[in-house]
Design a protein around this motif. Sequence first.
Motif, PDB file in Angstrom:
ATOM      1  N   TYR A  85       0.846  -1.210   0.000  1.00 38.61           N
ATOM      2  CA  TYR A  85       0.000   0.000   0.000  1.00 38.61           C
ATOM      3  C   TYR A  85       0.872   1.248   0.000  1.00 38.61           C
ATOM      4  O   TYR A  85       0.688   2.147  -0.813  1.00 38.61           O
ATOM      5  N   CYS A  86       1.856   1.302   0.886  1.00 43.16           N
ATOM      6  CA  CYS A  86       2.770   2.443   0.921  1.00 43.16           C
ATOM      7  C   CYS A  86       3.737   2.402  -0.259  1.00 43.16           C
ATOM      8  O   CYS A  86       4.361   3.396  -0.606  1.00 43.16           O
ATOM      9  N   GLU A  99       6.671   0.982  -0.445  1.00 44.77           N
ATOM     10  CA  GLU A  99       8.083   1.160  -0.105  1.00 44.77           C
ATOM     11  C   GLU A  99       8.473   0.140   0.958  1.00 44.77           C
ATOM     12  O   GLU A  99       7.609  -0.426   1.627  1.00 44.77           O
ATOM     13  N   GLY A 107       2.102   1.881  10.507  1.00 45.10           N
ATOM     14  CA  GLY A 107       2.299   2.615   9.257  1.00 45.10           C
ATOM     15  C   GLY A 107       0.932   2.948   8.704  1.00 45.10           C
ATOM     16  O   GLY A 107       0.152   3.639   9.349  1.00 45.10           O
ATOM     17  N   CYS A 108       0.604   2.342   7.557  1.00 47.31           N
ATOM     18  CA  CYS A 108      -0.684   2.661   6.938  1.00 47.31           C
ATOM     19  C   CYS A 108      -1.827   1.858   7.540  1.00 47.31           C
ATOM     20  O   CYS A 108      -2.987   2.095   7.212  1.00 47.31           O
ATOM     21  N   GLY A 109      -1.498   0.878   8.391  1.00 45.75           N
ATOM     22  CA  GLY A 109      -2.554   0.150   9.095  1.00 45.75           C
ATOM     23  C   GLY A 109      -3.158  -1.014   8.335  1.00 45.75           C
ATOM     24  O   GLY A 109      -4.039  -1.700   8.854  1.00 45.75           O
ATOM     25  N   ARG A 110      -2.700  -1.267   7.103  1.00 42.83           N
ATOM     26  CA  ARG A 110      -3.374  -2.268   6.271  1.00 42.83           C
ATOM     27  C   ARG A 110      -2.800  -3.673   6.468  1.00 42.83           C
ATOM     28  O   ARG A 110      -1.593  -3.863   6.618  1.00 42.83           O
ATOM     29  N   PHE A 111      -3.700  -4.645   6.402  1.00 40.74           N
ATOM     30  CA  PHE A 111      -3.304  -6.048   6.286  1.00 40.74           C
ATOM     31  C   PHE A 111      -2.947  -6.319   4.830  1.00 40.74           C
ATOM     32  O   PHE A 111      -3.605  -5.806   3.921  1.00 40.74           O
ATOM     33  N   ALA A 130      -4.282  -7.272   0.172  1.00 36.90           N
ATOM     34  CA  ALA A 130      -5.339  -8.191   0.579  1.00 36.90           C
ATOM     35  C   ALA A 130      -6.394  -8.245  -0.517  1.00 36.90           C
ATOM     36  O   ALA A 130      -6.707  -7.226  -1.133  1.00 36.90           O
TER      37      ALA A 130
END
Lengths: 168, 90, 953
Positions: free
Chosen positions: B8-9, B11, B63-67, B85
Amino acid sequence: MSDALFRNEPVSSTPYVADGVSISLAAPLKRYSLRARTAEALETVLNVKVPQKIGATEGGIACLGPDEWLLRTPAEAAMPTGAGLPVAITDISERSICLVLEGPRAAELLMTGCPLDLDNFAVGRATRTIYETVEIIIIREGADRFHVEVWRSFAAWLWTAFTAAASH
Amino acid sequence: MILIHCPYCDEKRPEIEFANAGQAHVARPLDPSSQSDEEWEAYLFIRANPRGRHHERWRHVHGCGRFFNAVRDTVTDKFETTYKAGEPRR
Amino acid sequence: MSGYRLENGGRIDRNRPVEFRFDGHSYQGFAGDTLASALLANGVSLFGRSFKYHRPRGIMAAGSEEPNALISVDRGAGRFTPNLRATSVEIHAGLNAFSQNRWPSLKRDFGAINDRLGMFFPAGFYNKTFMWPRSFWEKLYEPAIRKMAGLGDAPTQEDPDIYASTYAHCDLLIVGAGPAGIDAALEAMGSNKRIILIDEQDELGGGALADPALWPWLERSRKALTDASNVTILTRTTAFGYYHDNFIGAVQRLTDHMPDNSDSPREKLWRVRAGEVVLAQGAIERPLVFDGNDTPGVMLSSAAKVFANRYGAAVGKSVALMTAHDSGWHDVFALAKAGVGIKAIIDVRTEVSSALLDEANRLGINVHLNHSVTGVNGRHRVTSIQICNNDDYLGARIDCDTLLMAGGWTPSVHLWSHSKGSLAWRDEIGAYVPDQPNENVRCVGACSGGWDFGSGVIVDMLPTPKDQSRIKAFVDFQNDVTAKDIKLAVREGFRSIEHIKRYTTNGMATDQGKTSNLNGLQIASTALAKPVTDIGLTSFRPPYTPQTFGALAGHAKGALFQPTRTTNIDGWAAENGAVFELVAQWRRARYFPKMGEDMHAAVNRECVAVRSSVGIFDASTLGKIEVVGPDAAEFLNRMYTNPWKALEPGRCRYGLLLKEDGFITDDGVSARLAPDRFHLTTTTGGAARVLNMMEDYLQTEWPDLDVWLTSTTEQYAVIALQGPNARKLLEPLVEGIDLSADAFPHMAIREGTICGIPTRLFRVSFTGELGFEINVPTAYGRAVWEQLMAEGAKFDITPYGTEAMHVLRAEKGFIIVGQDTDGTITPFDAGLDWAVGKKKPDFVGKRSMARPDIVAPGRKQLVGLLTDDPNVVLEEGAQIVADPRQPIPMTMIGHVTSSYWSETLGRSIAFALVAGGHEMMGGTLHIPMPGKTHEAKVSGMVFYDAEGARLHV
């Protein structure tokens, strides 16, 4: 009773000044967590530009994740609630405080416990990350100026850690 | 400390920003009540423990909080790839 | 030459004499000396006693690979550091160093009896001997062995020093600043790369520091690198470990070389992330294995050169060399030129180059080719050596005070191996060298096997006519492992070097086998009659050299050990005498003792106050999650056991959260603020876990739902106001909310202001009394609390802590998840059937409630317990039996989960998890405790106001 008397902050209001860097508590801010599937969905509700890219900031709004933004504003502006719309706007003004690190050694101080390469962290960028074991959000306001957002209950620890590191 | 690429980020970020979340592609049955005891046991408890290529979930929690999903080699600890995901198994 | 200090040479500053102490005696050295070089220059040859046999030991090496001369440095109270290598300790005024592992003194050591009894201490001795009888182990063997074993003494006082720590990033990290490392830095310097150059010594140069011809080049290079803005030079810094993705741990020693303790950090931990790593760690000279090779005065030939050329110290006055390698010849030639007397060169080889022979001849040095040293005379210092011809064993004695060993070279592949780079065996140098990298790393210089030390032969042991079973030829000097031990291990059936290593402990000391691994491998190879490559190689592991715990801990001690989370009201609690406890990371007020009160008295008073008037409690630590979006109710309906869709805005509901396996994981009261907005609460310890679990389901199972979760735990300070006078106290302070019972019933939420501050006011109760939980923006928590305290004085308002809260809730039968449940308790086990929506088709954990194990009879169920003697307060955790007359070990059918004295009820109360407990109502159970077995009756869990009359007022 004045607001200044009523508020109780977790760290000193007197800045800590060390060689090459100062640490100070920012003035109180209004903060909102903005959530939506797209930046456009929020733009419709807020009527302001919302950055698209994770890490980007624009007009006080930082994009922290694919569906998460942080709005920080000193103003006491009325916020829409977004009721009924596929967005979530939540007041988190007092969830965190902001520590301002300023001076030529600001990045060096932050890197004592933050594992990111701040030489390659551009001015204007924001991210959630970690300082040792404590979650923080950093916003690079200038080459020598960082805002560090930290949840209130961790603030005293972070202040102690920063001042200890800055004194070395 | 490993570097992990957050899809998602987009990086590589240091491992301490992430949390492992177990084996990937174990979908919750759409109608659990229709599951036999054996099927439900398999969903709840039975997990792979491969030597080598392993599909697992991570969360960029600080960080962005995503799984997201990852393929990691359990011998070398090297990440082959990471993907969002919901994307098909790689 | 005065004593052992050479007239000229070295990098020491002869204009700056330095006084220091070793074992209580004063010595003088010069600035730039190490403890080793200064003591050698004073003629000291004895530095310590060995680990197992307590044999006298001297200096063997000149660098951090030194296995023998481990010493302790005392810098004052709490500043005692054991197991430092004398070769790495820089002297300074006031340095106070001690030898180790000896009693009562270094020269007369009681433990040296072990050496005489050495035949009784073969490899595996401890494993074999101290097995039986078993009962002797704890009382006799272990204390005795502990007293004798170990290296230096552990410090006993708290370390007052501070330690710094940082992350660092660079494009190029170079480890080792010898000529190869310096060349790599000079080469990269012109680019715009960020370069870090690390070296463990006090100045750049590595091997070049012992080669005066290179000093002008070294000075030019040092200046160029120092001037380059993109190069960071870290001296006195040890790269101790190489981790994934080019992450290197290094410790920089900042103050130990200085005379005075300062307030600045003693050491600094560098956590370096590098784009590329260049390893230039050099090579370590290998000792030779022969009888008596550990006698003080026997040392590596390269070390003797370092002491002479770098420190101006002669290691002896008449020096012999035992060599298998050309490099030894060059070393003694350098020594001869520096003014050290050379007695003889003994080379195990039959032929060497004529250039070497000519130079030895020119310098007047006797040469014995095809000879070996077979014995060393002298106990605290070499007095003479025995040599013999390798073919006919005809011998001779040579008088000398020092014997140098040159057994070839071992590339330092430690960090390379940490990084999981592969190794390749090179027969001609008898060593492993780096092969395929596993990271973006390369090796340069001697650690890659590339050197100009000349050539040599590799010998496992020097030939000897002696009975091999009666000689002590050391391989691992620090762990006292001899060649005999390794051969014994092979005879006893060990084949893998990993097993031989563990059986003999070869290479397992603090020096990580720097001087012993390859010799051990060669000896095992010969004993097994297999090539070295078939035996394997043991793994090198961090740290490269021992590091202090202080450096690794960094700031993480004292107040910074780990964050203690505090609420906005914490300061008030501290000022008002609260006794605190830690709950998760939170510091919470446990009780507020008045003068002369113990915990029991304070808690009783606090409980009575809540039941009779009004109590005030800081509940800010409760987890809070704001759930917002059109699908908020649908999402909660899927997560919690009970129905949420029909909950009206303004109303609250108790929510029970299961894991998918059907077991209770959290609970809390939550409120609906608007059709698409909920204010959830969780337990204090469960806040992060619950949010993570909910995010998991939302992101990965139900991504179609339009709902978002935001932690608001810290957005609100929460003040619980509980007791019959709570409403009366609140009324004058609140605006915009009708507090009357009809307008604001139990389990409702209203928004308005309190003391002019916006509030989300909950009417909820965890005590069974009329109660409110006042949520205000966190910064205002203390101010509102103080207003309530002031206004509440007329009701004798009483602050209460977590302990009274526990008692009050137990009186009402409310459970605490994690105390009364343990991760294996279902809602039915806990008696919470009413909180499960029977008609809901699905929620997290529902399917598991029909799992065979969960519907089976005999599960542990939560019940109340009332002791037959009302004054007995059971111990929490006490085990429960059905029949106390059964034989031991008894069948335990459950345990006490919560137990308190209830001042309100005038008796003790308890909860317990008991197998089949729900079927035992009224029955008697037995609880064995120290001194007595107590009886208790099984009861319901609500002990007070079962009908809830006190709530609905």
